[in-house]
Write an enzyme that holds these catalytic residues in place. Structure first.
Site, short mmCIF file in Angstrom:
data_model
loop_
_atom_site.label_atom_id
_atom_site.label_comp_id
_atom_site.label_asym_id
_atom_site.label_seq_id
_atom_site.Cartn_x
_atom_site.Cartn_y
_atom_site.Cartn_z
N ASP A 1 42.86 38.18 50.82
CA ASP A 1 42.33 38.82 52.05
C ASP A 1 42.45 37.91 53.27
O ASP A 1 42.22 38.37 54.40
CB ASP A 1 40.85 39.19 51.87
CG ASP A 1 40.66 40.37 50.94
OD1 ASP A 1 41.66 41.04 50.61
OD2 ASP A 1 39.51 40.61 50.53
N LYS B 1 34.71 42.39 56.71
CA LYS B 1 35.61 43.57 56.73
C LYS B 1 35.06 44.65 55.80
O LYS B 1 34.28 44.37 54.90
CB LYS B 1 37.03 43.20 56.29
CG LYS B 1 37.19 42.63 54.86
CD LYS B 1 37.27 43.66 53.73
CE LYS B 1 37.46 43.02 52.37
NZ LYS B 1 37.18 43.91 51.23
P1 ATP Z 1 36.79 38.93 47.31
O1 ATP Z 1 37.47 38.23 48.48
O2 ATP Z 1 36.86 38.16 46.02
O3 ATP Z 1 37.03 40.39 47.21
P2 ATP Z 1 34.08 39.43 48.18
O4 ATP Z 1 34.27 39.92 49.55
O5 ATP Z 1 33.52 40.41 47.20
O6 ATP Z 1 35.33 38.74 47.65
P3 ATP Z 1 33.07 36.82 48.88
O7 ATP Z 1 31.74 36.79 49.50
O8 ATP Z 1 34.23 36.56 49.73
O9 ATP Z 1 33.16 38.19 48.13
O10 ATP Z 1 33.02 35.76 47.64
C1 ATP Z 1 33.73 35.84 46.47
C2 ATP Z 1 33.63 34.52 45.69
O11 ATP Z 1 34.10 33.42 46.49
C3 ATP Z 1 32.23 34.12 45.23
O12 ATP Z 1 32.31 33.88 43.84
C4 ATP Z 1 31.90 32.85 45.95
O13 ATP Z 1 31.20 31.92 45.16
C5 ATP Z 1 33.25 32.28 46.35
N1 ATP Z 1 33.21 31.59 47.67
C6 ATP Z 1 33.83 30.45 47.98
N2 ATP Z 1 33.61 30.11 49.26
C7 ATP Z 1 32.84 31.06 49.80
C8 ATP Z 1 32.28 31.27 51.09
N3 ATP Z 1 32.46 30.42 52.10
N4 ATP Z 1 31.55 32.39 51.28
C9 ATP Z 1 31.38 33.28 50.28
N5 ATP Z 1 31.87 33.12 49.03
C10 ATP Z 1 32.58 32.02 48.78
#
Ligand code: ATP
Length: 300
Positions: free
Chosen positions: A141, A17
């Site tokens: 989210d 997203k």
């Molecule tokens: P947020 O939802 O925190 O705003 P983001 O979009 O910036 O996140 P994500 O890639 O969703 O980032 O990952 C955030 C955190 O979730 C990371 O610290 C990661 O280690 C953890 N995490 C747990 N499971 C997953 C997964 N399947 N994919 C990505 N990150 C994961």
């Protein structure tokens, strides 16, 4: 890559997203911030496969992300097993394409995809409403990824209002070579606003005619990671509009000129560039619907 279909194997895509506008209010008594945001899905997807097994087995290929019990896919599996009383037995494979900690919601999208796929395997009669009820505890989210496409998200993320499709938008993602911690960015936001920020009644993009409205996490992102300033300036120079998505670190360019990639590659050889586009709701539903058949789709 057209391996023969295996019995009981199901797969689905988990699209990323972007936030077209993000307003952040004060902290609620439960510790979460009040939000108001326009989300849109984009055609950059992780891929998830599940198949029946005697135990619970999880593996990851593609971009590195820890495969331990805190991975959102395993947390989703445990939550669904607890809610349904079905033993958590499945072989789960995740192919990671969405950059981690980049504001693209990859972990949350994976969690929603895991819930949908494992329901199909473990409890096909479980009503959609029960599945959705599990989502908020996995992450703010996650509820959005049960709707996808253009949607307004509010509360701590649990209220999702689907909106009609907008014309598909061609986008360029500028992805710096570092992740940002959502928790740290929110803490900086609280410091900058002394907890007194308020969310407006309406989003600015409803009337401005622009693709992006303000992201109120932009200033805390810049304070948390000084290097973001140069990326944001280069992006703004290369497109009609540029904005940080979520809590960063990705910057999304709308209306990027023909020479944008060459220019940005020269300025930031350490960053990644990715052309993508928004997804309509129907496309979102097609990509995320659990389907049997061949192993891994060909990588984009
Ligand atoms: P947020 O939802 O925190 O705003 P983001 O979009 O910036 O996140 P994500 O890639 O969703 O980032 O990952 C955030 C955190 O979730 C990371 O610290 C990661 O280690 C953890 N995490 C747990 N499971 C997953 C997964 N399947 N994919 C990505 N990150 C994961």
């Amino acid at each position: 890559m057209n391996a023969r279909p295996r019995d009981g194997l199901l797969r689905a895509l988990a699209p990323a997203k972007i936030n077209r506008e993000l307003r952040v209010g004060g902290r609620r008594p439960d510790g979460f911030h009040e939000l108001l945001s326009r989300f849109a899905s984009i055609d950059l997807c992780d891929e998830l496969e599940v198949e029946p097994s005697d135990g619970l087995d999880f593996s990851i290929t593609g971009r590195p992300v820890p495969a331990g019990k805190d991975n959102l896919v395993l947390r989703a599996a445990r939550a669904l097993s607890e809610a349904t009383g079905v033993l958590p037995r499945a072989k789960i494979r995740l192919h990671k394409r969405i950059p981690v900690g980049a504001g693209l919601g990859g972990g949350s999208s994976d969690a929603a995809a895991a819930l949908r796929l494992l329901r199909a395997l473990w409890a096909p009669d479980l009503p959609e409403a029960h599945l959705r009820a599990i989502a908020p505890a996995l992450g703010s989210d996650v509820p959005y990824f049960f709707t996808g496409g253009e949607a307004d998200v509010s509360g701590r993320g649990e209220h999702v209002e689907a909106r009609p499709d907008e014309p598909l938008a061609e986008l360029l993602l500028l992805i710096p070579p570092f992740a940002l911690s959502t928790a740290e960015v929110f803490a900086e936001h609280a410091r900058q606003t002394s907890g007194r920020s308020r969310i407006p009644e309406h989003l600015e993009i409803e009337t401005s005619g622009k693709f992006f409205g303000p992201n109120q996490l932009a200033s805390p992102v810049l304070a948390t990671q000084g290097a973001m300033k140069a990326y944001l300036k280069s992006a703004a120079d290369a497109a009609s509009e540029a904005a940080i998505t979520g809590s960063g670190s990705t910057i999304v360019l709308f209306g990027a000129g023909a020479g944008a990639e060459t220019q940005l590659e020269k300025q930031h050889p350490e960053a990644s560039l990715l052309r993508t586009r928004t997804l309509g709701r129907r496309e979102y539903e097609e990509r995320t619907r659990p389907a049997g058949g061949a192993q891994w789709r060909s990588p984009r």
